[in-house]
Design a protein around this motif. Structure first.
Motif, PDB file in Angstrom:
ATOM      1  N   THR A   1      -6.253  -0.531  -5.828  1.00 21.80           N
ATOM      2  CA  THR A   1      -4.792  -0.455  -5.899  1.00 21.80           C
ATOM      3  C   THR A   1      -4.273  -0.372  -7.332  1.00 21.80           C
ATOM      4  OG1 THR A   1      -4.647  -2.877  -5.765  1.00 21.80           O
ATOM      5  CG2 THR A   1      -4.536  -1.652  -3.700  1.00 21.80           C
TER       6      THR A   1
ATOM      7  N   LEU B   1      -8.326   4.048  -4.553  1.00 17.12           N
ATOM      8  CA  LEU B   1      -6.988   3.464  -4.630  1.00 17.12           C
ATOM      9  C   LEU B   1      -6.788   2.399  -3.562  1.00 17.12           C
ATOM     10  CD1 LEU B   1      -4.163   3.555  -5.934  1.00 17.12           C
ATOM     11  CD2 LEU B   1      -3.555   5.299  -4.254  1.00 17.12           C
ATOM     12  N   PHE B   2      -7.370   2.587  -2.382  1.00 15.38           N
ATOM     13  CA  PHE B   2      -7.229   1.608  -1.306  1.00 15.38           C
ATOM     14  C   PHE B   2      -7.875   0.277  -1.682  1.00 15.38           C
ATOM     15  CE2 PHE B   2      -8.836  -0.472   2.514  1.00 15.38           C
ATOM     16  CZ  PHE B   2      -7.695  -0.555   3.282  1.00 15.38           C
TER      17      PHE B   2
ATOM     18  N   GLY C   1      -8.326   8.526  -2.908  1.00  8.70           N
ATOM     19  CA  GLY C   1      -7.640   7.649  -1.956  1.00  8.70           C
ATOM     20  C   GLY C   1      -8.430   6.405  -1.615  1.00  8.70           C
TER      21      GLY C   1
ATOM     22  N   PHE D   1       0.384   4.198  -2.879  1.00  7.21           N
ATOM     23  CA  PHE D   1       0.096   5.574  -2.493  1.00  7.21           C
ATOM     24  C   PHE D   1       1.277   6.496  -2.805  1.00  7.21           C
ATOM     25  CE2 PHE D   1      -3.417   3.680  -0.265  1.00  7.21           C
ATOM     26  CZ  PHE D   1      -4.383   4.673  -0.264  1.00  7.21           C
ATOM     27  N   SER D   2       2.505   5.964  -2.782  1.00  6.08           N
ATOM     28  CA  SER D   2       3.662   6.773  -3.166  1.00  6.08           C
ATOM     29  C   SER D   2       3.595   7.114  -4.659  1.00  6.08           C
ATOM     30  CB  SER D   2       4.948   6.007  -2.852  1.00  6.08           C
ATOM     31  OG  SER D   2       6.070   6.727  -3.316  1.00  6.08           O
TER      32      SER D   2
ATOM     33  N   TYR E   1       0.832  -1.203   0.000  1.00  9.30           N
ATOM     34  CA  TYR E   1       0.000   0.000   0.000  1.00  9.30           C
ATOM     35  C   TYR E   1       0.872   1.261   0.000  1.00  9.30           C
ATOM     36  CZ  TYR E   1      -4.584  -2.115   0.393  1.00  9.30           C
ATOM     37  OH  TYR E   1      -5.748  -2.781   0.117  1.00  9.30           O
ATOM     38  N   SER E   2       2.010   1.197   0.677  1.00 10.23           N
ATOM     39  CA  SER E   2       2.909   2.352   0.659  1.00 10.23           C
ATOM     40  C   SER E   2       3.404   2.628  -0.753  1.00 10.23           C
ATOM     41  CB  SER E   2       4.097   2.094   1.587  1.00 10.23           C
ATOM     42  OG  SER E   2       3.663   1.921   2.925  1.00 10.23           O
TER      43      SER E   2
END
Length: 365
Positions: free
Chosen positions: A145, A141-142, A138, A117-118, A113-114
């Motif tokens: 992905t 995206l969660f 967000g 989101f990066s 997940y990092s």
């Protein structure tokens, strides 16, 4: 005229900035999903690194690749640890190894997940310099992905080739598929519940009918089998015990009535007492005889049961034979060690020994 010239200059600068943008990976997100499923997830990991490498081209400070490497290392450690945890300790998982696997899985998810989101943050920060703003949700995206991120990159590739921002990047389609999937799951659960509710009464009725059919009918009194010797003996002992427990005074009075005439009352009582003692001795002998018969009968029944169990054990295959017959179910080499160990635990249940008899050598502790 100056305004027109300025507009032309702005358009030329925008086209130049768009031309300088490296072309993003444009594979459709649905194909990414399909290839990931067909390759059991391998294509997905490869595509994660393709996305991260492109983001690295527009943002040198992106750490998405580092996060993906950490997540991949965690996954590669989880697999051997899981195998060792399943094989070691006779198939019983160790608490420490299980906790380590759980922590590695958690770390892998956090790094994944990092990375996503990066990459999204790099797109939001760097793309305005090339003439376009990225609106990446967000929450979407969660839940989605890499697929949602790939939809953004495909739209970005279309914008680079044509300069057109329509249609917008896909977002609602993901939520539509999400709702449709859970709707199908809910409909399936309702259908299964309805099917169980319809078939359960019939199943209970069938079960009741089978139980009533299997229950033996009551036999008439004249067909009932005769009382077994042990039951008759017990009844005899009970009757004798009841007779022996009668009051002594009643026995003495009966004895007095048996000896009328010139004998005195005292003599009659002595004779009655002696007769009662004889009856008690005879009763005790009878009790001892019945107890001995009952004991012998129980010993014979135990011997018959032990002989039947011994014959049953001799007819059954040994643990070594069962293991040899079933070991073909497992793969050869190291990959089949867990399966063979599980079969050994099953066939040796109740037969473990430090010095096992012939036919149970696999059950040595």
């Amino acid at each position: 005229m100056p305004v027109t010239k300025k507009s032309v200059d702005d358009r030329q600068q925008a086209d130049m900035a768009r031309a300088l943008l490296p072309r993003p990976p444009s594979l459709h997100w649905a194909l990414v999903l399909l290839f990931t499923l067909l390759s059991c997830g391998i294509f997905g990991w490869v595509w994660y690194f393709i996305q991260a490498s492109w983001v690295k081209k527009i943002d040198r400070g992106s750490n998405a690749t580092v996060y993906l490497v950490c997540a991949l290392v965690g996954m590669l450690l989880i697999v051997p640890l899981g195998i060792v945890n399943a094989v070691a300790n006779n198939g019983q998982p160790r608490l420490g190894t299980s906790i380590a696997v759980l922590l590695l899985e958690l770390a892998m998810v956090v790094f994944l997940y990092s990375a996503f989101f990066s990459m999204a943050a790099s797109l939001r920060d760097k793309m305005p310099k090339h003439g376009v703003r990225m609106h990446i949700g967000g929450i979407t995206l969660f839940f989605f992905t890499a697929l949602y991120l790939q939809g953004q990159l495909s739209w970005l590739a279309h914008w680079k080739d044509t300069g057109q921002k329509a249609p917008l990047p896909p977002k609602g389609v993901f939520w539509g598929l999400f709702v449709a999937l859970w709707g199908l799951i809910l409909v399936g659960l309702i259908f299964v519940a309805a099917l169980i509710g319809i078939s359960l009464p019939g199943f209970k009725k069938t079960q009741d009918n089978s139980q009533s059919t299997m229950q033996p009918a009551a036999l008439p009194q004249d067909v009932l089998p005769a009382t077994s010797p042990s039951v008759a003996d017990a009844a005899a002992v009970t009757g004798m015990a009841t007779s022996s427990d009668a009051p002594t005074q009643a026995a003495d009075a009966a004895a007095v009535n048996q000896y009328p005439g010139n004998d005195s009352v005292e003599l009659a009582q002595q004779r009655a007492q002696a007769e009662i003692e004889q009856q008690r001795e005879a009763l005790q002998l009878e009790r001892d005889r019945l107890d001995e018969q009952r004991r012998q009968m129980e010993e014979r029944e135990q011997q018959h049961a032990e002989a039947a169990r011994q014959r049953e054990v001799e007819q059954q295959p040994t643990a070594d034979e069962q293991y040899e017959n079933r070991r073909s179910e497992c793969s050869t080499g190291f990959l089949g060690s867990a399966c063979r160990n599980r079969i050994r635990m099953e066939v040796c249940e109740g037969h473990w020994s430090s010095n096992p008899p012939p036919g149970y050598q696999n059950c040595r502790r």
